[in-house]
Design an enzyme around this catalytic site. Structure first.
Site, PDB file in Angstrom:
ATOM      1  N   ILE A  24      43.537  46.821  45.384  1.00  0.00           N
ATOM      2  CA  ILE A  24      44.340  47.734  44.573  1.00  0.00           C
ATOM      3  C   ILE A  24      45.187  48.637  45.478  1.00  0.00           C
ATOM      4  O   ILE A  24      46.371  48.861  45.231  1.00  0.00           O
ATOM      5  CB  ILE A  24      43.435  48.560  43.631  1.00  0.00           C
ATOM      6  CG1 ILE A  24      42.740  47.612  42.634  1.00  0.00           C
ATOM      7  CG2 ILE A  24      44.249  49.622  42.882  1.00  0.00           C
ATOM      8  CD1 ILE A  24      41.672  48.262  41.763  1.00  0.00           C
ATOM      9  N   SER A 127      35.381  53.917  37.163  1.00  0.00           N
ATOM     10  CA  SER A 127      35.128  52.545  36.696  1.00  0.00           C
ATOM     11  C   SER A 127      34.512  52.537  35.313  1.00  0.00           C
ATOM     12  O   SER A 127      33.781  53.462  34.932  1.00  0.00           O
ATOM     13  CB  SER A 127      34.156  51.872  37.670  1.00  0.00           C
ATOM     14  OG  SER A 127      33.659  50.667  37.133  1.00  0.00           O
ATOM     15  N   TYR A 151      26.035  51.427  41.630  1.00  0.00           N
ATOM     16  CA  TYR A 151      27.505  51.516  41.671  1.00  0.00           C
ATOM     17  C   TYR A 151      28.032  52.324  40.488  1.00  0.00           C
ATOM     18  O   TYR A 151      28.866  53.220  40.645  1.00  0.00           O
ATOM     19  CB  TYR A 151      28.092  50.093  41.653  1.00  0.00           C
ATOM     20  CG  TYR A 151      29.595  50.050  41.523  1.00  0.00           C
ATOM     21  CD1 TYR A 151      30.408  50.138  42.640  1.00  0.00           C
ATOM     22  CD2 TYR A 151      30.204  49.911  40.267  1.00  0.00           C
ATOM     23  CE1 TYR A 151      31.794  50.115  42.516  1.00  0.00           C
ATOM     24  CE2 TYR A 151      31.579  49.879  40.137  1.00  0.00           C
ATOM     25  CZ  TYR A 151      32.369  49.974  41.265  1.00  0.00           C
ATOM     26  OH  TYR A 151      33.728  49.951  41.127  1.00  0.00           O
ATOM     27  N   VAL A 194      35.601  37.626  38.609  1.00  0.00           N
ATOM     28  CA  VAL A 194      35.417  36.305  38.014  1.00  0.00           C
ATOM     29  C   VAL A 194      36.728  35.516  37.979  1.00  0.00           C
ATOM     30  O   VAL A 194      36.716  34.289  38.154  1.00  0.00           O
ATOM     31  CB  VAL A 194      34.771  36.422  36.614  1.00  0.00           C
ATOM     32  CG1 VAL A 194      35.655  37.181  35.633  1.00  0.00           C
ATOM     33  CG2 VAL A 194      34.418  35.057  36.056  1.00  0.00           C
ATOM     34  N   GLY A 278      21.019  41.636  34.096  1.00  0.00           N
ATOM     35  CA  GLY A 278      21.608  42.947  33.831  1.00  0.00           C
ATOM     36  C   GLY A 278      23.090  42.891  33.465  1.00  0.00           C
ATOM     37  O   GLY A 278      23.786  43.903  33.512  1.00  0.00           O
TER      38      GLY A 278
HETATM   39  C1  UD2 Z   1      33.224  44.494  37.199  1.00  0.00           C
HETATM   40  C2  UD2 Z   1      33.647  44.982  38.560  1.00  0.00           C
HETATM   41  C3  UD2 Z   1      32.730  46.045  39.058  1.00  0.00           C
HETATM   42  C4  UD2 Z   1      32.519  47.116  38.035  1.00  0.00           C
HETATM   43  C5  UD2 Z   1      32.120  46.482  36.705  1.00  0.00           C
HETATM   44  C6  UD2 Z   1      32.067  47.516  35.621  1.00  0.00           C
HETATM   45  C7  UD2 Z   1      34.696  43.142  39.762  1.00  0.00           C
HETATM   46  C8  UD2 Z   1      34.527  42.150  40.837  1.00  0.00           C
HETATM   47  N1  UD2 Z   1      33.615  43.884  39.513  1.00  0.00           N
HETATM   48  O1  UD2 Z   1      31.982  43.817  37.259  1.00  0.00           O
HETATM   49  O2  UD2 Z   1      33.257  46.598  40.249  1.00  0.00           O
HETATM   50  O3  UD2 Z   1      33.690  47.883  37.902  1.00  0.00           O
HETATM   51  O4  UD2 Z   1      33.081  45.543  36.284  1.00  0.00           O
HETATM   52  O5  UD2 Z   1      31.201  47.115  34.623  1.00  0.00           O
HETATM   53  O6  UD2 Z   1      35.755  43.332  39.196  1.00  0.00           O
HETATM   54  N2  UD2 Z   1      30.913  35.347  35.889  1.00  0.00           N
HETATM   55  C9  UD2 Z   1      30.741  33.999  35.662  1.00  0.00           C
HETATM   56  N3  UD2 Z   1      30.855  33.146  36.721  1.00  0.00           N
HETATM   57  C10 UD2 Z   1      31.152  33.555  37.988  1.00  0.00           C
HETATM   58  C11 UD2 Z   1      31.337  34.956  38.213  1.00  0.00           C
HETATM   59  C12 UD2 Z   1      31.208  35.828  37.145  1.00  0.00           C
HETATM   60  O7  UD2 Z   1      30.468  33.564  34.534  1.00  0.00           O
HETATM   61  O8  UD2 Z   1      31.251  32.716  38.906  1.00  0.00           O
HETATM   62  C13 UD2 Z   1      30.774  36.273  34.754  1.00  0.00           C
HETATM   63  C14 UD2 Z   1      29.707  37.322  35.014  1.00  0.00           C
HETATM   64  O9  UD2 Z   1      28.431  36.885  34.597  1.00  0.00           O
HETATM   65  C15 UD2 Z   1      30.210  38.466  34.136  1.00  0.00           C
HETATM   66  C16 UD2 Z   1      31.721  38.289  34.110  1.00  0.00           C
HETATM   67  O10 UD2 Z   1      31.982  36.993  34.605  1.00  0.00           O
HETATM   68  O11 UD2 Z   1      29.705  38.314  32.821  1.00  0.00           O
HETATM   69  C17 UD2 Z   1      32.473  39.289  34.949  1.00  0.00           C
HETATM   70  O12 UD2 Z   1      31.897  39.328  36.242  1.00  0.00           O
HETATM   71  P1  UD2 Z   1      32.614  40.084  37.471  1.00  0.00           P
HETATM   72  O13 UD2 Z   1      31.684  40.001  38.624  1.00  0.00           O
HETATM   73  O14 UD2 Z   1      34.006  39.608  37.646  1.00  0.00           O
HETATM   74  O15 UD2 Z   1      32.783  41.566  36.948  1.00  0.00           O
HETATM   75  P2  UD2 Z   1      31.740  42.604  36.312  1.00  0.00           P
HETATM   76  O16 UD2 Z   1      32.250  42.869  34.937  1.00  0.00           O
HETATM   77  O17 UD2 Z   1      30.332  42.197  36.468  1.00  0.00           O
END
Ligand code: UD2
Length: 310
Positions: A24, A127, A151, A194, A278
């Site tokens: 960013i 966030s 976090y 993701v 989680g």
């Molecule tokens: C995001 C932010 C984190 C925080 C959070 C707030 C990112 C990398 N992380 O976490 O910093 O701000 O939001 O709640 O932006 N998934 C799959 N397959 C994969 C990877 C992920 O299905 O190979 C799913 C994962 O299980 C989740 C969703 O995609 O349900 C989003 O995952 P993420 O790691 O991109 O972001 P998140 O929301 O956990």
């Protein structure tokens, strides 16, 4: 010239961007560079492509955001500080909370303290992780905060500190609560978002790995709209406030996987793996406050944002 409206944001200011080499931060520097003097403070832990920098006006200082002397010296010369430096991995925070707390909370406090002394404005990266599992959707800024990870708690702490520094010391602060940010130059790897993970998988011919049934949802916001929110926050009179930065559109992970599958040249398969422990079930921002007070309007729908990434 970076593609955001030219009539918003600071002009002729001395700007410090912490974490300016990250995903960013580097986009932000690119948007600010034509009309401001920019100094980046970055420890190099998240290198971004060099072409993101404006060669003439950006000075890069290699340093740690917890280093009092360095931060004081740089904030002293800054009208505005965009504080993007952070340990952004939720997973790492669960593994090693003292480390992430140190960067995310103590580092932010260092920036706020220096700004208290020198009178700089601080726009900082909060966030949606502060909300935890949503009780109601869309999530507005008064939604209960129940972080599910160190976090999230660290971001909640700095979100509160930002308001407190405004209330107690008159530091003009704005906290931006980013939802799921994506866009060009987001680094790949296991800690990445993701969208960049799915895209890397699709590029390699698949499979695209959906964790769980893919029914979990997110509000994906393009980095260019995140930059727009930052530029507006840099000049708003509504200081001491926190704002959601999302789009108000909820997309399931399975829908996302299918959209990336459709755009891919390689015809990748979608497979399902174990759900993430989680994991947050549903997320979607209410952006009424950002829109009413900052004038923030997201401009990039997910479909076109994804198409432009391919
Ligand atoms: C995001 C932010 C984190 C925080 C959070 C707030 C990112 C990398 N992380 O976490 O910093 O701000 O939001 O709640 O932006 N998934 C799959 N397959 C994969 C990877 C992920 O299905 O190979 C799913 C994962 O299980 C989740 C969703 O995609 O349900 C989003 O995952 P993420 O790691 O991109 O972001 P998140 O929301 O956990």
């Amino acid at each position: 010239m970076y593609d955001v409206p030219s009539d918003i944001g600071p002009v002729d200011c001395d700007v410090l961007v912490t974490g300016g080499r990250g995903f960013i931060g580097s986009h932000l520097c690119r948007a600010l560079a034509p009309s401001n003097d920019i100094v980046i403070l970055d420890d190099g832990s998240s290198p971004a492509p060099a072409e993101q920098y404006h060669p003439d006006s950006v000075t890069v200082v290699d340093g740690d955001v917890r280093d009092e002397d360095v931060v004081n010296g740089l904030v002293a010369d800054a009208d505005i500080v965009f504080h993007e430096a952070a340990e952004v991995s939720v997973t790492r925070s669960v593994e090693s909370p003292t480390d992430t707390h140190s960067v995310n909370v103590s580092g932010t406090l260092r920036v706020l303290e220096a700004s208290r002394e020198h009178g700089s404005r601080v726009v900082l990266a909060s966030s949606c992780a502060i909300y935890g599992n949503s009780e109601s959707l869309p999530i507005d800024e008064s939604h209960p905060t129940e972080p599910k990870s160190p976090y999230g708690l660290e971001k909640l702490t700095i979100d509160h500190y930002a308001k407190l520094y405004n209330d107690l010391y008159d530091v003009p602060t704005v906290a931006l609560r980013y939802f799921n940010v994506y866009g060009p130059s987001q680094s790949g790897g296991e800690y990445s978002g993701v969208i960049s993970i799915f895209q890397d998988q699709a590029k390699e011919g698949g499979p695209i790995t959906v964790e769980g049934d893919g029914g979990q949802t997110r509000d994906f916001v393009h980095v260019r709209d995140v930059i727009q929110a930052n530029l507006r926050a840099a000049t708003t009179e509504h200081v001491g406030e926190s704002f959601n930065v999302g789009t108000g559109t909820e997309t399931s992970i399975l829908e996302l996987a299918e959209a990336i599958q459709d755009h891919a040249a390689t015809d990748p398969k979608i497979v399902h793996t174990d759900p993430r422990e989680g994991d947050i079930a549903r997320s979607c921002a209410d952006i009424t406050k950002s829109s009413d007070l900052l004038g923030y309007e997201p401009t990039i729908e997910l479909e076109s944002g994804l198409a432009s990434l391919v």
